[in-house]
Design a protein around this motif. Structure first.
Motif, PDB file in Angstrom:
ATOM      1  N   ALA A 103     -35.530  28.645 -23.935  1.00  0.00           N
ATOM      2  CA  ALA A 103     -35.259  29.852 -24.742  1.00  0.00           C
ATOM      3  C   ALA A 103     -35.098  29.450 -26.205  1.00  0.00           C
ATOM      4  O   ALA A 103     -34.209  28.675 -26.551  1.00  0.00           O
ATOM      5  CB  ALA A 103     -34.000  30.540 -24.231  1.00  0.00           C
ATOM      6  N   ARG A 104     -35.971  29.963 -27.037  1.00  0.00           N
ATOM      7  CA  ARG A 104     -35.947  29.626 -28.460  1.00  0.00           C
ATOM      8  C   ARG A 104     -35.998  30.896 -29.306  1.00  0.00           C
ATOM      9  O   ARG A 104     -36.668  31.856 -28.935  1.00  0.00           O
ATOM     10  CB  ARG A 104     -37.126  28.715 -28.826  1.00  0.00           C
ATOM     11  N   CYS A 105     -35.275  30.885 -30.388  1.00  0.00           N
ATOM     12  CA  CYS A 105     -35.294  32.025 -31.305  1.00  0.00           C
ATOM     13  C   CYS A 105     -35.573  31.521 -32.719  1.00  0.00           C
ATOM     14  O   CYS A 105     -35.046  30.476 -33.125  1.00  0.00           O
ATOM     15  CB  CYS A 105     -33.964  32.772 -31.269  1.00  0.00           C
ATOM     16  N   ARG A 106     -36.402  32.237 -33.418  1.00  0.00           N
ATOM     17  CA  ARG A 106     -36.752  31.824 -34.781  1.00  0.00           C
ATOM     18  C   ARG A 106     -35.576  32.065 -35.718  1.00  0.00           C
ATOM     19  O   ARG A 106     -34.883  33.075 -35.643  1.00  0.00           O
ATOM     20  CB  ARG A 106     -37.983  32.575 -35.267  1.00  0.00           C
ATOM     21  N   CYS A 107     -35.361  31.120 -36.594  1.00  0.00           N
ATOM     22  CA  CYS A 107     -34.251  31.212 -37.534  1.00  0.00           C
ATOM     23  C   CYS A 107     -34.528  32.180 -38.678  1.00  0.00           C
ATOM     24  O   CYS A 107     -33.592  32.646 -39.342  1.00  0.00           O
ATOM     25  CB  CYS A 107     -33.924  29.820 -38.098  1.00  0.00           C
ATOM     26  N   PRO A 109     -37.050  35.642 -39.927  1.00  0.00           N
ATOM     27  CA  PRO A 109     -37.963  36.679 -39.440  1.00  0.00           C
ATOM     28  C   PRO A 109     -39.393  36.433 -39.905  1.00  0.00           C
ATOM     29  O   PRO A 109     -39.627  35.859 -40.973  1.00  0.00           O
ATOM     30  CB  PRO A 109     -37.394  37.970 -40.041  1.00  0.00           C
ATOM     31  N   THR A 110     -40.333  36.859 -39.077  1.00  0.00           N
ATOM     32  CA  THR A 110     -41.749  36.753 -39.424  1.00  0.00           C
ATOM     33  C   THR A 110     -42.112  37.854 -40.406  1.00  0.00           C
ATOM     34  O   THR A 110     -41.738  39.021 -40.219  1.00  0.00           O
ATOM     35  CB  THR A 110     -42.607  36.854 -38.160  1.00  0.00           C
ATOM     36  N   TYR A 125     -36.788  26.957 -35.436  1.00  0.00           N
ATOM     37  CA  TYR A 125     -36.219  27.771 -34.377  1.00  0.00           C
ATOM     38  C   TYR A 125     -34.933  27.134 -33.872  1.00  0.00           C
ATOM     39  O   TYR A 125     -34.666  25.945 -34.062  1.00  0.00           O
ATOM     40  CB  TYR A 125     -37.207  27.927 -33.210  1.00  0.00           C
ATOM     41  N   ARG A 127     -32.377  26.473 -30.476  1.00  0.00           N
ATOM     42  CA  ARG A 127     -32.472  26.304 -29.030  1.00  0.00           C
ATOM     43  C   ARG A 127     -31.441  27.168 -28.320  1.00  0.00           C
ATOM     44  O   ARG A 127     -30.275  27.198 -28.704  1.00  0.00           O
ATOM     45  CB  ARG A 127     -32.291  24.841 -28.647  1.00  0.00           C
ATOM     46  N   GLY A 128     -31.889  27.863 -27.281  1.00  0.00           N
ATOM     47  CA  GLY A 128     -30.998  28.709 -26.507  1.00  0.00           C
ATOM     48  C   GLY A 128     -30.778  28.223 -25.094  1.00  0.00           C
ATOM     49  O   GLY A 128     -30.303  28.979 -24.247  1.00  0.00           O
ATOM     50  N   THR A 148     -34.417  37.617 -16.930  1.00  0.00           N
ATOM     51  CA  THR A 148     -34.034  36.218 -17.075  1.00  0.00           C
ATOM     52  C   THR A 148     -32.653  36.019 -16.464  1.00  0.00           C
ATOM     53  O   THR A 148     -31.806  36.915 -16.500  1.00  0.00           O
ATOM     54  CB  THR A 148     -34.002  35.794 -18.550  1.00  0.00           C
TER      55      THR A 148
END
Length: 202
Positions: A103-107, A109-110, A125, A127-128, A148
């Protein structure tokens, strides 16, 4: 057409390249050991008619009851159960799980594309941890239900079953029976009496 010594030597080298590829050597190693350019090795192997280095993975059937199990699954795909067509309020659900998804989230916004500017994506990104993804697929309606969970097992699988069976049109079906096919086999254990049982074929 006449072939000279250079042509015969070229054919021998080309045959050796194919042999090395069939033995699992990489293109870079073949080029290095044979003194050929890497592009030449790639071109020769691409144009070869036999391509003995290519193969398809194959699972041999080890379950002696594979045929009757497979027939039940195929009948359900054809909307038939024990020789009787399924009714309009009967559904076939297939379920599976995927473990250890990072699970990864971008730091950041795109940024959307704009005039004379391509979309901008920052590669950084956070780590989750690792999660499990469970999904159920309505075979004939082509609907996917997913969730999930921190891990796999009986309880996460039951959460997926409840997610599907408590919503329409499955909740109001006259006969809540059928087949939940899961892999690995531990996922479907613990289903309440009268709920669909999973089967596994291999």
């Amino acid at each position: 057409m006449a072939y000279g010594h250079k042509t015969e030597y070229r054919l021998r080298v080309r045959a050796q390249v194919v042999l090395h590829a069939a033995r699992g050597r990489s293109n870079a190693r073949i080029a290095r050991e044979s003194g050929l350019h890497l592009d030449t090795v790639r071109r020769w192997l691409s144009n070869d008619a036999l391509k003995p280095w290519q193969y398809r993975s194959w699972i041999f059937i080890t379950d002696p009851d594979f045929r009757p199990k497979a027939e039940r699954v195929l009948d359900l795909y054809a909307r038939t159960w024990q020789g009787t067509p399924l009714g309009e309020d009967e559904y076939v659900i297939s379920a599976d799980e995927k473990t250890s998804i990072q699970a990864r989230c971008r730091c950041h916004p795109t940024l959307a594309a704009g005039q004379a500017r391509a979309m901008r994506v920052n590669p950084t990104y956070g780590r989750g941890g690792a999660l499990a993804y469970l999904a159920a697929y309505d075979i004939h309606a082509a609907k996917v239900f997913g969730r999930t969970e921190p891990t796999t097992g009986i309880d996460p699988f039951m959460n997926l079953v409840a997610q599907v069976m408590t919503r329409e049109p499955y909740a109001s079906a006259k006969r809540r029976s059928g087949s939940w096919t899961t892999d690995p086999p531990t996922a479907g254990k613990g289903l309440p009496t009268g709920w669909p049982r999973r089967s596994r074929t291999r």
